[in-house]
Structure formats: structure tokens, C-alpha cells
Enzyme design. Structure first.
Site, mmCIF file in Angstrom:
data_model
loop_
_atom_site.group_PDB
_atom_site.id
_atom_site.type_symbol
_atom_site.label_atom_id
_atom_site.label_comp_id
_atom_site.label_asym_id
_atom_site.label_seq_id
_atom_site.Cartn_x
_atom_site.Cartn_y
_atom_site.Cartn_z
ATOM 1 N N GLU A 43 30.265 16.363 115.839
ATOM 2 C CA GLU A 43 31.509 15.673 116.215
ATOM 3 C C GLU A 43 32.248 15.189 114.972
ATOM 4 O O GLU A 43 33.483 15.262 114.902
ATOM 5 C CB GLU A 43 31.183 14.496 117.145
ATOM 6 C CG GLU A 43 30.698 14.923 118.521
ATOM 7 C CD GLU A 43 30.109 13.777 119.322
ATOM 8 O OE1 GLU A 43 30.350 13.711 120.525
ATOM 9 O OE2 GLU A 43 29.395 12.939 118.726
ATOM 10 N N ASP A 45 32.101 16.532 111.939
ATOM 11 C CA ASP A 45 32.684 17.707 111.286
ATOM 12 C C ASP A 45 33.935 18.183 112.014
ATOM 13 O O ASP A 45 34.909 18.612 111.392
ATOM 14 C CB ASP A 45 31.656 18.839 111.225
ATOM 15 C CG ASP A 45 30.519 18.542 110.244
ATOM 16 O OD1 ASP A 45 30.741 17.746 109.310
ATOM 17 O OD2 ASP A 45 29.419 19.085 110.430
ATOM 18 N N LEU A 92 29.835 19.315 99.635
ATOM 19 C CA LEU A 92 29.961 20.737 99.900
ATOM 20 C C LEU A 92 30.941 20.965 101.047
ATOM 21 O O LEU A 92 30.969 20.195 102.016
ATOM 22 C CB LEU A 92 28.609 21.352 100.283
ATOM 23 C CG LEU A 92 27.545 21.474 99.188
ATOM 24 C CD1 LEU A 92 26.243 21.973 99.795
ATOM 25 C CD2 LEU A 92 28.001 22.406 98.078
ATOM 26 N N GLU A 121 19.248 28.522 100.316
ATOM 27 C CA GLU A 121 18.217 27.501 100.480
ATOM 28 C C GLU A 121 18.521 26.624 101.682
ATOM 29 O O GLU A 121 19.641 26.620 102.209
ATOM 30 C CB GLU A 121 18.101 26.644 99.209
ATOM 31 C CG GLU A 121 19.365 25.886 98.865
ATOM 32 C CD GLU A 121 19.292 25.209 97.502
ATOM 33 O OE1 GLU A 121 18.267 25.340 96.826
ATOM 34 O OE2 GLU A 121 20.276 24.560 97.126
ATOM 35 N N LYS A 123 19.352 23.371 103.846
ATOM 36 C CA LYS A 123 20.116 22.129 103.684
ATOM 37 C C LYS A 123 19.323 21.013 104.357
ATOM 38 O O LYS A 123 19.352 20.846 105.576
ATOM 39 C CB LYS A 123 21.501 22.248 104.302
ATOM 40 C CG LYS A 123 22.407 21.065 104.006
ATOM 41 C CD LYS A 123 23.809 21.309 104.543
ATOM 42 C CE LYS A 123 24.746 20.180 104.120
ATOM 43 N NZ LYS A 123 24.369 18.866 104.649
ATOM 44 N N ARG A 144 24.224 8.893 96.088
ATOM 45 C CA ARG A 144 25.476 9.565 95.802
ATOM 46 C C ARG A 144 26.638 8.583 95.712
ATOM 47 O O ARG A 144 27.496 8.670 94.854
ATOM 48 C CB ARG A 144 25.787 10.594 96.898
ATOM 49 C CG ARG A 144 27.058 11.389 96.612
ATOM 50 C CD ARG A 144 27.634 12.007 97.892
ATOM 51 N NE ARG A 144 26.685 12.833 98.597
ATOM 52 C CZ ARG A 144 26.467 14.112 98.331
ATOM 53 N NH1 ARG A 144 27.131 14.700 97.359
ATOM 54 N NH2 ARG A 144 25.604 14.796 99.040
ATOM 55 N N CYS A 415 8.776 -6.508 136.558
ATOM 56 C CA CYS A 415 8.001 -5.512 135.823
ATOM 57 C C CYS A 415 7.485 -4.458 136.798
ATOM 58 O O CYS A 415 6.861 -4.807 137.816
ATOM 59 C CB CYS A 415 6.826 -6.176 135.104
ATOM 60 S SG CYS A 415 5.686 -5.001 134.325
ATOM 61 N N CYS A 418 3.380 -4.906 136.932
ATOM 62 C CA CYS A 418 2.650 -6.099 137.391
ATOM 63 C C CYS A 418 3.500 -7.039 138.239
ATOM 64 O O CYS A 418 2.977 -8.008 138.798
ATOM 65 C CB CYS A 418 2.072 -6.862 136.202
ATOM 66 S SG CYS A 418 3.315 -7.703 135.185
ATOM 67 N N CYS A 440 -0.785 -7.608 132.168
ATOM 68 C CA CYS A 440 0.089 -6.530 132.630
ATOM 69 C C CYS A 440 -0.581 -5.201 132.273
ATOM 70 O O CYS A 440 -0.850 -4.936 131.089
ATOM 71 C CB CYS A 440 1.461 -6.615 131.972
ATOM 72 S SG CYS A 440 2.527 -5.191 132.326
#
Length: 699
Positions: A43, A45, A92, A121, A123, A144, A415, A418, A440
Site C-alpha cells: 500500500e 509503494d 532503491l 541477491e 532483498k 540509514r 472468561c 472459568c 483459571c
């Protein structure tokens, strides 16, 4: 069209550009500054491509701070000091189809004017890192950031196995920047999330966020406890590099002790490069780490300079992004499970569907607020994917397929196991929890399973199924063998024979039963640190447990310590100290310790003479300081340390003149080099085992 700066079309384009820019920057800030995911990579990109299309049509709308010109999505954080890269870290450009990839490759070949070799290679879906070495010494490690300035994470990076502090060999350049990716292997990511969940901590949605969050810890000891790894994918500043190609660079860096991926190839045609992309697309789930595409680079370094770069990305490399694996299926139900800490978690039950290499029947929904935010109704056709190709995740409903028969999920007030009333643990807790911690069944089952887990006592026959069998009521309503974990070590074969799971067809004890009894007996003498983890004390994980066991030597000494004395132990702190003493304030918690003690559980470290004093250790390695580094076959890092302690030795994380032996596996890095420089004996995994079993004479 590019000169138009007015009119309805331009105004609409300007509105869309502003909206897209805001969405992109919000997502980027969450992703990089807070390790949160607002939208998927696909999304993100797509938004970026839409903005780029608008700016191509109307260049005047592309400001200097446009996301299309920004390197990566990162920015520096005030938590860490800024570091200026010697050479800019670029991002990139991406392609998303075979047609786009071939068009890029054809242009590169045309612009080069001569034959090109392609280095292909993986990514890695991780966090970019820049390692700066001066004369072979690591002087800084930085994220970076914005490509020019990153964050100084040197102290944290030094804790990562496989990254050498000093490069192997001689004649290193005065300055070289090594670029790589920090990541967490997929299998270890699962283990990390299990540990976090067991300690009632926030789990990570995918390995990339786990790597980023782990690397950017304020406390380097927390980073050290995370299973981070690094692989090199390029270089930055390096004057007169003595190599002709990217592939030759990798081979040289490998001889320096740097970690290089084995998943790359060099080919001489675009067809072969595309074949590699297709092959890895089929095999991507068999790789040890997450990938989100393939990077294809011109192998010849001379062409890198000739082809140059744009303001944000090199022209000699491209990233092919695989389409995200997502499917549609039917949401059959939303149920609620209760974990060992009492947290009530909704999860989706879906029509079985195959996605990202496996069949999915259940998917996480985190909490009731997430269910509401996603807008899903029971009976919906939903879009499902594996976040990071790991965790099944519900993205949302396919609204146009609704029939009107769908119904909303209502979070239960009691719950499901229990019947206790669910409620938040505190005013700022968004999760509902079951307060019946003692009995529980779900919580007891979770705690018993944790005791048997690898992070606990590593009891082979005490897994999920066995834990359920021991804690569930029988069909006739009779009580289970364990109503709490207190009687765990007092279990007998007669107790197990009351449970179908532990009986043979003829009514006798099954192999699971006899082996569980033997496993439990052996676990009574497991290291103190593992026993502490197995008590399920909130916040007491492996790191804190080892620190406590090393300092105090016994549970009695820990119980007798004050909050300040506990907090003063390196790796513990005030929060854990208060949690420990608070745990012992509860009577049924104390009963667990007392019952285990009566059953023969040993709560002390042999040879330890008290708080702060290790005392006289006994065993084949008594008096020896041993460093275990790299990937030793048959040992985890924690397992190697425990084995050294069990043999009477002292495990150490650094090599010095006081070190007696270094056990080194692949990825040992600078510790191995230092051992060789100091003349310290170096052992492989087999030699390490012989040392632990028989001492130095066994070598």
C-alpha cells in the site's frame, strides 16, 4: 501538460498530491520512528507511485521535500546521537512486474554501451546499517536515517553476533563503510514473540519491526538479548577499492570476517536475472529470513560511476518487489482465548485457506478495539495475509460481498474458560483480563506449557498437548491432575493414568507418560536461572533470571533481598525487583515453591557461596573462564552458557588474557581473532563438548 499550473484538473492534482504526501509521511513516521505499521509495504509503494505519477505530469507540485525525493523513509531520533555518513546512503527504485524490470535492464545496457553482468541477491526485510571501519577497527555503526545523517547505534551493534569489532587480516583501508541489513531469522522471530508474550510484553507484528525495535533499544543489554543478525549488501565510502566488481567485493569482505549472504548469483543476461527472480519467488519461504523482493545490480563497479544516480537512488540497481501474498476467505467466527497472564485475545476462525506456503485456519485480531477498527463482521468475506509472511492477519472485509446476514462480534464479559468477569488490569490497559490467575484452566495450562518450553525448563514431553491434558477436567467432570502448577513435580504414573492422553490402548502407561516422569525428575536439577523463569514471575525473563542466579546463587537469597538489593543487580532494575517481591506476597505462589522443594527441586547453584560471591565451583571446568562465540552446533547461546556453568566454569562474553578457552563456531568474528592473537586455545563444537564433559585433560 507539465506547464499547466491552474484549472480544475491541476487543482484536483494538487489536492491529491497533498493528501498522498500526508498519508506517506504519516506511515513513514510510524514505521521508522515508532516501529508501527499503519499500512502494508504494498500500500505504501502504491501511494508513492500515485504521487510520482502526479508529479511527473505536474512537476511544479514536486517540492524539494517530496517523499518521492526522500532517501528511504527514515529520520533520526533524539534518543540516539546523529552520525553523518562519509558517503550518502541511497535508497532503491522499485519495479513490480517483469515488463518494468526488463525495461529498466534494457535502459541500463543501452546507457552502458557494453555487455553487463547482473548480480542478483535477496532483498532482506530488515533495517539498513552502515558500519564505519578505520584501519580495520569498527569506530561507528549508524542507521540509514535520511541518507545523510543516521542514528549512532554502535553500542547496540557491538552485541550482535557475527559483526567483527576488528577486521580479520591486514592492509585494511584507512576508511571503509560497509552497508548491510540487520534482521532476525524467521525461526528466532517466532521464539522472540513467544518469550515476549509469556512475559506479558508487546509482541512484534513482523521480523522487520522486531529487528528495528531491538536494535534501537536505549539499553544495549536488551539488544544483546535479541537474536539479531546482519548480512552485508554493499559498500559506501572506500577510496581506490582494489576490486573490479560487486561480487569480488563480497569475496574480499568475506575474508575480512564480515557476514556475506550465500543467496546471490552473477548472471550474464536479463533472461537469467529474471529466472533468478522467479525461482526465489517460488522458494522465498524456505529462506532463513524474510525477504520482500530481489535486488539486481550491475556487477561491474566501473559502471556504477558511469551510470550515476538520481537524487535518491542509483541507476545501476533496482529492487523487484514481489506482490504481497493475500487471499480472500470466509470469517466463520471470532473467539476469545485466554493466555497464561490472563489476557483475553480475540482471534479469527476462517475457512481453511492456503497463503504464503501454509494452510491458515486462525488469524490474530489482537483486541476488541482492533476488531472494531478493521470493521469486520462474522460471516464476512475477508482479505487475509501473512504479515511479513509469518503471522496470519485479517486486513478487512470485502464490503461488496456482504449479504446482510453478517453479525458484529461482541466481546464477552466473562472468561470463556472459568467464568470470571473480565476487566482491564489498570486504567490505561486496553486489554481485558481474567482475574482468576490461580485456577483459571487457561492460565494454568499456559503456565504449565511455559514451564516445559525451551525458554523454561525445556521438558521435551511437556508441550502444548500434554499441558492441556494435565490441566483440563475429565469428561466426567473430575478434577485434572494439576489445578495449579504446584503439584507438577509430584506427579506419578498413577496420576497420569487417569488421563486418556497418557494411556495406551490396553490401559497401561504410554511412552509419553513414562518419559514425562523421567523428564520431570531430570528437570529438578536444572540451572537456577531456568527455574526462576519457570515460576512465571512477570517481567522475569532469561536475561534477568541469569543475572539474579549469578548474583544471589539461590532462591532463598533472592527472597531475602530488599527491593534495592534486587534492583542493584545489573540487568534487573526497580520494576523487576518489585515484581519479584510482589509475586512472593501471594500465598499460592509461595505454595508452588514449597511443593516443588518437597519434590526435590534444587533452588541453588552448586558452589555458590552467597550474594555477589560465586564461591568455589566444582566440576570438570572448575576455575576456567570460557568464551562461547559464533554458531556452535548443538548449542544455543544460552545453552552454551548454561553448559559452562553446569561444568563449573565461568562463561564470559569477552576475550582477554584471563580467558582459558574460546569455543568458536561460524560467525565468531573478532573474538576468534583476539583469541588467536593472545594464543588462547580455540575449540570447535566437538572440542567444546569434550571440555565440558572431561575438562582440559579430555582434549
Amino acid at each position: 501538460m507539465s506547464g499547466i499550473t491552474s484549472g480544475p484538473d491541476f487543482e484536483e492534482a494538487a489536492r491529491q498530491a497533498a493528501e498522498l504526501t500526508e498519508q506517506i509521511l504519516q506511515a513513514a513516521d510510524a514505521y521508522y520512528a515508532r516501529d508501527e505499521i499503519l499500512i502494508s509495504d504494498a500500500e505504501y509503494d502504491a501511494l508513492l507511485e500515485r504521487l510520482r505519477d502526479i508529479e511527473t505530469k505536474y512537476p511544479v507540485l514536486q517540492g524539494q521535500d517530496s517523499p518521492t525525493l526522500i532517501v528511504g523513509r527514515g529520520q533520526t531520533n533524539s534518543t540516539f546521537a546523529p552520525v553523518t555518513h562519509a558517503e550518502r546512503m541511497m535508497s532503491l527504485d522499485n519495479v513490480f512486474s517483469e515488463e518494468q524490470f526488463r525495461a529498466w535492464a534494457e535502459k541500463v545496457v543501452r546507457d552502458s554501451g557494453r555487455p553487463v553482468h547482473w548480480l542478483c541477491e535477496l532483498k532482506i526485510d530488515g533495517l539498513a546499517i552502515n558500519l564505519r571501519y578505520e584501519n580495520g577497527q569498527l569506530v561507528s555503526a549508524a542507521t540509514r536515517g535520511d541518507g545523510v545523517v543516521g542514528e549512532d547505534v554502535t553500542a547496540n551493534v557491538l552485541t550482535i553476533a557475527g559483526i567483527p569489532r576488528v577486521l580479520v587480516g591486514e592492509n585494511h583501508p584507512a576508511l571503509v563503510e560497509i552497508r548491510g541489513e540487520i534482521f532476525i531469522p524467521t525461526a528466532l522471530f517466532h521464539e522472540l514473540n513467544e518469550t515476549l508474550e509469556e512475559n506479558d510484553e508487546k509482541v512484534f507484528s513482523n521480523p522487520r519491526n522486531a529487528a528495528s525495535g531491538s536494535l534501537r533499544q536505549k539499553d544495549a543489554t536488551k539488544t544483546a538479548a535479541r537474536p539479531l543478525r546482519m548480512l552485508v549488501h554493499g559498500i559506501g565510502a572506500w577510496a581506490d577499492a582494489p576490486v573490479p566488481s560487486q561480487s569480488a567485493t563480497y569475496e574480499l569482505l568475506r575474508t575480512w570476517g564480515l557476514p556475506i549472504s550465500s543467496h546471490f548469483t552473477v548472471v550474464d543476461s536479463t533472461d537469467k536475472a529474471w529466472a533468478f527472480i522467479e525461482k526465489m519467488g517460488r522458494d522465498r519461504h524456505s529462506v532463513e529470513h524474510e525477504i520482500d523482493g530481489i535486488v539486481v545490480k550491475v556487477d561491474e563497479l566501473a559502471l556504477h560511476d558511469e551510470l550515476g544516480s538520481t537524487s535518491r537512488a542509483p541507476r545501476w540497481a533496482i529492487a523487484y518487489k514481489y506482490p504481497p501474498e493475500q487471499v480472500t476467505t470466509k470469517l466463520l467466527d471470532v473467539r476469545v482465548s485466554v493466555g497464561r497472564t490472563g489476557r483475553a485475545t480475540p482471534y479469527a476462525v476462517v475457512e481453511p485457506v492456503r497463503v504464503a506456503g501454509s494452510t491458515v485456519e486462525f488469524a490474530t485480531l489482537h483486541n476488541q478495539d482492533v476488531v472494531k477498527a478493521k470493521g469486520v463482521l462474522i460471516g464476512d468475506t475477508i482479505v487475509l495475509r501473512k504479515a511479513g509472511d509469518v503471522i496470519p492477519e485479517v486486513l478487512g472485509p470485502v464490503l461488496e460481498l456482504r449479504t446482510g446476514a453478517e453479525r458484529p462480534f461482541v466481546m464477552p464479559t466473562a472468561c470463556p474458560e472459568c467464568g470470571a468477569t473480565l476487566a482491564p488490569a489498570s486504567a490505561d490497559d486496553i486489554d481485558l483480563r481474567c482475574p482468576n490467575a490461580r485456577s483459571c484452566p487457561a492460565q494454568v495450562r499456559g503456565r504449565v506449557e511455559h514451564i516445559g518450553s525451551r525458554g523454561g525448563l525445556d521438558i521435551e514431553k511437556l508441550g502444548e498437548v500434554a499441558a492441556a491434558a494435565l490441566t483440563n477436567k475429565a469428561a466426567d467432570g473430575s478434577p485434572p491432575p494439576l489445578e495449579t502448577e504446584a503439584r507438577l513435580f509430584a506427579l506419578t504414573l498413577d496420576d497420569l493414568l487417569a488421563v486418556d492422553y497418557f494411556r495406551n490402548a490396553d490401559g497401561g502407561a504410554s511412552k509419553n507418560a513414562t518419559e514425562l516422569i523421567a523428564n520431570l525428575d531430570a528437570a529438578k536439577t536444572k540451572p537456577l536461572a531456568r527455574l526462576l523463569v519457570s515460576l512465571n514471575i512477570r517481567h522475569v525473563g532469561p536475561v534477568a533470571a541469569r543475572a539474579l542466579a549469578s548474583h544471589f546463587g539461590s532462591l532463598e537469597a533472592i527472597r531475602g533481598a530488599t527491593v534495592d538489593e534486587l534492583a542493584a543487580v545489573d540487568g534487573v532494575g526497580a520494576v523487576i525487583a518489585e515484581s519479584i517481591l510482589g509475586w512472593f506476597d501471594i500465598d499460592w505462589h509461595r505454595d508452588i515453591v514449597e511443593q516443588w522443594s518437597k519434590s526435590g527441586v534444587q533452588w541453588s547453584t552448586p558452589g555458590h557461596s552467597g550474594p555477589g560471591a560465586p564461591g568455589e565451583a566444582t566440576g570438570p571446568c572448575a576455575g576456567l573462564t570460557i568464551v562461547a562465540t559464533g554458531s556452535l552446533e548443538g548449542y544455543t547461546r544460552e545453552g552454551a552458557e548454561e553448559a559452562i556453568l553446569a561444568a563449573g566454569g565461568k562463561p564470559s562474553s569477552s576475550v582477554s588474557k584471563k580467558t582459558d578457552f574460546v569455543a568458536a563456531g561460524p560467525g565468531a568474528g573478532s573474538k576468534l581473532q583476539k583469541a588467536e592473537e593472545l594464543g588462547i586455545p580455540v575449540l570447535d563444537a566437538a572440542g567444546f563438548t569434550r571440555l565440558l564433559q572431561g575438562g582440559p585433560s579430555a582434549l
